[in-house]
Scaffold this motif. Structure first.
Motif, mmCIF file in Angstrom:
data_model
loop_
_atom_site.group_PDB
_atom_site.id
_atom_site.type_symbol
_atom_site.label_atom_id
_atom_site.label_comp_id
_atom_site.label_asym_id
_atom_site.label_seq_id
_atom_site.Cartn_x
_atom_site.Cartn_y
_atom_site.Cartn_z
ATOM 1 N N ASP A 101 4.392 15.649 -5.242
ATOM 2 C CA ASP A 101 3.692 15.483 -6.516
ATOM 3 C C ASP A 101 3.115 14.068 -6.536
ATOM 4 O O ASP A 101 3.823 13.101 -6.796
ATOM 5 N N GLN A 102 1.818 13.956 -6.286
ATOM 6 C CA GLN A 102 1.207 12.631 -6.162
ATOM 7 C C GLN A 102 1.317 11.815 -7.444
ATOM 8 O O GLN A 102 1.657 10.625 -7.408
ATOM 9 N N LYS A 103 1.042 12.434 -8.580
ATOM 10 C CA LYS A 103 1.081 11.675 -9.844
ATOM 11 C C LYS A 103 2.480 11.143 -10.130
ATOM 12 O O LYS A 103 2.655 9.991 -10.548
ATOM 13 N N GLU A 104 3.502 11.961 -9.898
ATOM 14 C CA GLU A 104 4.885 11.524 -10.115
ATOM 15 C C GLU A 104 5.237 10.408 -9.142
ATOM 16 O O GLU A 104 5.890 9.410 -9.512
ATOM 17 N N PHE A 105 4.797 10.548 -7.895
ATOM 18 C CA PHE A 105 5.074 9.530 -6.890
ATOM 19 C C PHE A 105 4.429 8.200 -7.269
ATOM 20 O O PHE A 105 5.066 7.143 -7.202
ATOM 21 N N ILE A 154 6.406 6.524 -9.985
ATOM 22 C CA ILE A 154 7.639 5.899 -9.474
ATOM 23 C C ILE A 154 7.316 4.559 -8.815
ATOM 24 O O ILE A 154 7.981 3.553 -9.044
ATOM 25 N N VAL A 155 6.262 4.552 -7.992
ATOM 26 C CA VAL A 155 5.876 3.327 -7.289
ATOM 27 C C VAL A 155 5.447 2.239 -8.266
ATOM 28 O O VAL A 155 5.825 1.069 -8.144
ATOM 29 N N ALA A 156 4.670 2.634 -9.282
ATOM 30 C CA ALA A 156 4.169 1.662 -10.260
ATOM 31 C C ALA A 156 5.300 1.019 -11.054
ATOM 32 O O ALA A 156 5.220 -0.151 -11.442
ATOM 33 N N GLU A 157 6.372 1.778 -11.288
ATOM 34 C CA GLU A 157 7.486 1.289 -12.107
ATOM 35 C C GLU A 157 8.547 0.563 -11.290
ATOM 36 O O GLU A 157 9.478 -0.020 -11.849
ATOM 37 N N SER A 158 8.413 0.598 -9.961
ATOM 38 C CA SER A 158 9.454 0.024 -9.109
ATOM 39 C C SER A 158 9.068 -1.359 -8.571
ATOM 40 O O SER A 158 7.919 -1.583 -8.194
ATOM 41 N N PRO A 159 10.036 -2.277 -8.492
ATOM 42 C CA PRO A 159 9.780 -3.572 -7.852
ATOM 43 C C PRO A 159 9.897 -3.478 -6.329
ATOM 44 O O PRO A 159 9.600 -4.436 -5.615
ATOM 45 N N SER A 171 -0.073 9.237 3.198
ATOM 46 C CA SER A 171 -1.344 8.562 2.957
ATOM 47 C C SER A 171 -1.402 7.986 1.547
ATOM 48 O O SER A 171 -1.967 6.910 1.336
ATOM 49 N N SER A 172 -0.810 8.669 0.578
ATOM 50 C CA SER A 172 -0.750 8.137 -0.795
ATOM 51 C C SER A 172 0.105 6.878 -0.842
ATOM 52 O O SER A 172 -0.204 5.924 -1.555
ATOM 53 N N MET A 173 1.178 6.866 -0.069
ATOM 54 C CA MET A 173 2.064 5.707 -0.028
ATOM 55 C C MET A 173 1.321 4.469 0.470
ATOM 56 O O MET A 173 1.419 3.387 -0.116
#
Length: 279
Positions: free
Chosen positions: A44-48, A51-56, A266-268
């Motif tokens: 799930d790209q949007k969920e991923f 998660i990335v945006a909220e993580s340090p 690739s999204s990562m």
């Protein structure tokens, strides 16, 4: 003779490829903040991205095991091809080769070949489609390998990302001079060397100017564009991908154009807003 094409999950598959029985994905995985994400149809790209945006913390990827590749090769198809992301960027290629060796030890001889894409994302997609094209011409196994390796030699990869942090923190920018102009909104135009190592091709202030500069690089380098498929992948920015497509088509006329949303790996690395072009 029957054949099968395994593409590691850094390579996106088109709708037609997913519906075909010829193509199969070897899934990488991503770990971040206790989340273990398998890069398969459940991604799930949007969920991923949330998660990335909220993580340090920086997400980390893991390639398929040699055993996973071996099982992929263990099938009814008489000829099996694997396409992996650049061996300079991931262990996926070495894992696929080890899996081939394990298969031969366990099950005996079979025509198996592992292609080092020296690219990623839609670069792998185009290579997989080239294999299919060659197989449909009923070429010999060795002739398929030869023609596809020649195709890889001519292939060029370009990308512009909103941020290079994930690439940097995961050690994928080794040897590049530090890019320190973030405060000035300088966006590097990146590419891949013939060996599959990430390199910087230029830079511009702001994403729009960087995309224009990337398009100039694409047009400058491409040979016989009328014979080529232009592939664009984007991370959650279809309008930006369409704009890049229009800019390129104003200058060259490729045989076909493919636009795909990035899968997990690739999204990562591309991060929200990233654009990758391969031709």
């Amino acid at each position: 003779m029957s054949y099968k094409i395994i593409v590691d999950s850094c390579g996106e598959l088109t709708k037609e490829m997913k519906e075909s029985e010829v193509f199969e994905t070897a899934s990488l995985s991503i770990d971040i903040d206790g989340h273990h994400i398998v890069d398969d149809e459940s991604f799930d790209q949007k969920e991923f991205l949330k998660i990335v945006a909220e993580s340090p913390n920086c997400p980390k990827s893991s390639c398929p095991s040699p055993e996973a590749y071996m099982e992929g090769y263990h099938c009814e198809a008489e000829r099996v091809y694997a396409v992996t992301l650049s061996a300079e960027l991931s262990g996926s290629y070495n894992s696929a080769v080890l899996g081939k060796n394990l298969y031969h030890e366990e099950y005996g001889e079979k025509d198996i070949y592992v292609f080092n894409s020296r690219s990623a994302s839609v670069g792998e997609t185009l290579i997989a489609l080239k294999i299919e094209e060659c197989e449909k011409k009923n070429l010999s196994f060795h002739e398929v390998v030869r023609q596809v390796e020649e195709y890889i030699e001519e292939q060029n990869t370009y990308f512009v990302l909103e941020t290079l942090e994930t690439l940097r923190k995961n050690g994928r920018l080794t040897g590049l001079k530090a890019i320190v102009a973030t405060a000035l909104n300088i966006k590097p135009v990146m590419g891949a060397t013939p060996q599959g190592v990430i390199c910087q091709l230029g830079q511009a202030r702001g994403i729009k100017k960087a995309l224009v500069k990337m398009v100039d690089e694409v047009v400058k380098d491409v040979k016989r564009p009328e014979e080529k498929t232009l592939a664009i992948s984007h991370c959650n920015c279809l309008e930006r991908a369409e704009a890049v497509k229009r800019m390129i088509l104003e200058k060259i006329s490729p045989k076909k154009v493919i636009i795909l949303d990035t899968a997990g790996i690739s999204s990562m690395y591309a991060a929200d807003g990233g654009i990758i072009v391969v031709v």
